[in-house]
Design a protein around this motif. Structure first.
Motif, PDB file in Angstrom:
ATOM      1  N   HIS A 108       0.790  -1.229   0.000  1.00  0.00           N
ATOM      2  CA  HIS A 108       0.000   0.000   0.000  1.00  0.00           C
ATOM      3  C   HIS A 108       0.828   1.288   0.000  1.00  0.00           C
ATOM      4  CE1 HIS A 108      -3.512  -2.476   0.577  1.00  0.00           C
ATOM      5  NE2 HIS A 108      -2.999  -3.013   1.672  1.00  0.00           N
ATOM      6  N   TYR A 130      -5.607   6.789   1.580  1.00  0.00           N
ATOM      7  CA  TYR A 130      -6.614   6.007   2.297  1.00  0.00           C
ATOM      8  C   TYR A 130      -7.923   5.956   1.508  1.00  0.00           C
ATOM      9  CZ  TYR A 130      -3.354   7.081   6.121  1.00  0.00           C
ATOM     10  OH  TYR A 130      -2.227   7.235   6.894  1.00  0.00           O
ATOM     11  N   MET A 133      -7.495   3.542  -1.371  1.00  0.00           N
ATOM     12  CA  MET A 133      -7.496   2.162  -0.898  1.00  0.00           C
ATOM     13  C   MET A 133      -8.920   1.656  -0.693  1.00  0.00           C
ATOM     14  SD  MET A 133      -4.354   2.154   1.875  1.00  0.00           S
ATOM     15  CE  MET A 133      -4.822   0.531   2.502  1.00  0.00           C
ATOM     16  N   SER A 138     -10.449  -1.977  -0.250  1.00  0.00           N
ATOM     17  CA  SER A 138      -9.845  -2.263   1.052  1.00  0.00           C
ATOM     18  C   SER A 138     -10.785  -1.847   2.180  1.00  0.00           C
ATOM     19  CB  SER A 138      -8.521  -1.517   1.199  1.00  0.00           C
ATOM     20  OG  SER A 138      -7.554  -2.000   0.297  1.00  0.00           O
ATOM     21  N   ALA A 143      -6.808   0.148   5.830  1.00  0.00           N
ATOM     22  CA  ALA A 143      -6.279   1.505   5.722  1.00  0.00           C
ATOM     23  C   ALA A 143      -5.702   1.971   7.057  1.00  0.00           C
ATOM     24  CB  ALA A 143      -7.371   2.463   5.251  1.00  0.00           C
TER      25      ALA A 143
END
Length: 426
Positions: A108, A130, A133, A138, A143
């Motif tokens: 990530h 974030y 993601m 995700s 995150a």
């Protein structure tokens, strides 16, 4: 007064400010020493003396606080994270912690923000990561793991003077959904349903250690017979079973084409167990009578399995083993738990929910907090926070609280009846 144009002699360690031939103001700010021992000075230039003095004072403050960037080529985020996780974090954290850091960095953080210079990284860069993601699927928890890893890694960069601020400490982590953290412990009826099913299975005592005493998965799978004292009815917890990690053993000449964990010649590269690092984790836990009986029966069953397997048995001191001996895999243990829930007709849940269940039962039984902390393995300094996280207020507890309030304010139930009769007569 006209601005000073001449260079003035300064005391050692003071910044030099002068007007250059280019009609701009320049400063040389002493920042310490390079790796080879030579003095390191930062050169600044601004169009006016006031602007330059303000910048010099800011830099001198960073220098004095130890937050100024050190000499040398600035780190990129990717280069720093890769250096940090392998050379700084890995030697001092547990294998499982390192594994979490490594995945967050490789999967990530490096792809998402790796190209930025570490001293120019902003909180907004992380907040954008974030969001990307989560848009890519995700969970907020993933995150959060990336956020915690970045905060730890960048905090070390600030401490060493590679960046002036920790962008991750300033960034807002994604909001965790309430249901993502919500845990509903199993009820007494559900635990009894599990107990009925557990008694039909191999390694039955393994599950009751989780449901009755709240042992963590690693603690249970790392348990050895030398840690169990059935005569005095207690066990000692002092090590954790680690998740296996494999590398290929097939060689480059004839690669198997599979993942390392499925390689026919795979090689285990991680130790089986590690000692519990905290003093609270190394603890003695009392065994209820029925669990003592279950463990005695389990030891006899294991001896029969060893005799039947003969030369095929992998000798070990583990309490819970595979059918042919050797330590249980955490992954196999997890899937056994899921099958147990399904066969018992009990709602699905995490294996760790059994630990929440045990803690809540101890509270329902009125066990003192200090004893709960000992059984659960919580450090004194953080025990209150862990109790708030693991001990859940159930419906029976709420009803009992309501009855106590009723008795305190309105008196006993018979008094309520007398009061009602008096009201009717009047």
């Amino acid at each position: 007064m006209a601005e000073e144009k001449k260079r003035t002699r300064r005391a050692n360690g003071e910044s030099a400010i002068y007007l250059g031939k280019d009609e701009r103001w320049h400063a040389r700010v002493p920042m310490g020493y390079k790796d080879d021992g030579t003095p390191y000075r930062r050169h600044l230039t601004r169009p006016t003396r006031k602007e330059l003095v303000d910048e010099v004072r800011r830099l001198e403050k960073q220098r004095d606080e130890g937050s100024a960037r050190q000499p040398g080529k600035p780190w990129t985020v990717a280069r720093w994270l890769e250096h940090w996780v392998e050379n700084i974090a890995k030697p001092v954290v547990s294998e499982n912690t390192y594994a979490g850091y490594e995945v967050a960095v490789r999967v990530h953080l490096v792809p998402g923000i790796g190209r930025h210079r570490i001293d120019r990284l902003e909180p907004e860069h992380l907040e954008s990561l974030y969001r990307r993601m989560q848009s890519a699927g995700s969970k907020a928890g993933t995150a959060h793991q990336a956020h915690r890893t970045a905060r730890t890694a960048l905090g070390e960069a600030v401490r060493r003077g590679h960046a002036a601020k920790n962008a991750a400490a300033l960034a807002k982590a994604p909001r965790m959904e309430e249901d993502e953290n919500e845990v509903e412990p199993y009820s007494v009826d559900e635990v009894q349903s599990l107990l009925l099913e557990v008694n039909k299975r191999r390694n039955s005592a393994r599950w009751m250690l989780a449901l009755a005493l709240g042992l963590r998965q690693g603690e249970t799978l790392g348990l050895r017979w030398s840690d169990v004292d059935l005569d005095n009815e207690y066990l000692k917890l002092r090590r954790n079973r680690l998740r296996p990690k494999y590398e290929h053993g097939c060689g480059d000449a004839a690669p198997c084409g599979r993942k390392a964990g499925y390689c026919p010649a795979r090689v285990q590269v991680r130790r089986e167990t590690k000692n519990t690092k905290s003093r609270a984790g190394r603890r003695a836990v009392p065994l209820p009578g029925p669990l003592v009986v279950m463990l005695r029966s389990h030891r006899e069953a294991q001896a029969r399995e060893r005799a039947v397997a003969a030369n095929l048995w992998t000798e070990s001191e583990y309490v819970f083993t595979k059918p042919l001996g050797g330590p249980l895999s955490p992954n196999t243990d997890y899937h056994d738990w899921k099958r147990l829930l399904e066969d018992a007709g009990v709602r699905d849940g995490r294996l760790h929910d059994a630990r929440h269940t045990a803690g809540t039962v101890l509270m329902l039984l009125g066990v003192p907090d200090r004893v709960i902390d000992q059984i659960m393995g919580w450090e004194p300094g953080g025990a209150a926070r862990m109790r708030a996280r693991y001990l859940h207020v159930t419906d029976p507890m709420l009803k009992e609280a309501a009855r106590k309030i009723e008795r305190a304010i309105w008196g006993a139930p018979e008094n309520l009846a007398v009061d009602k009769d008096q009201d009717n007569e009047s």
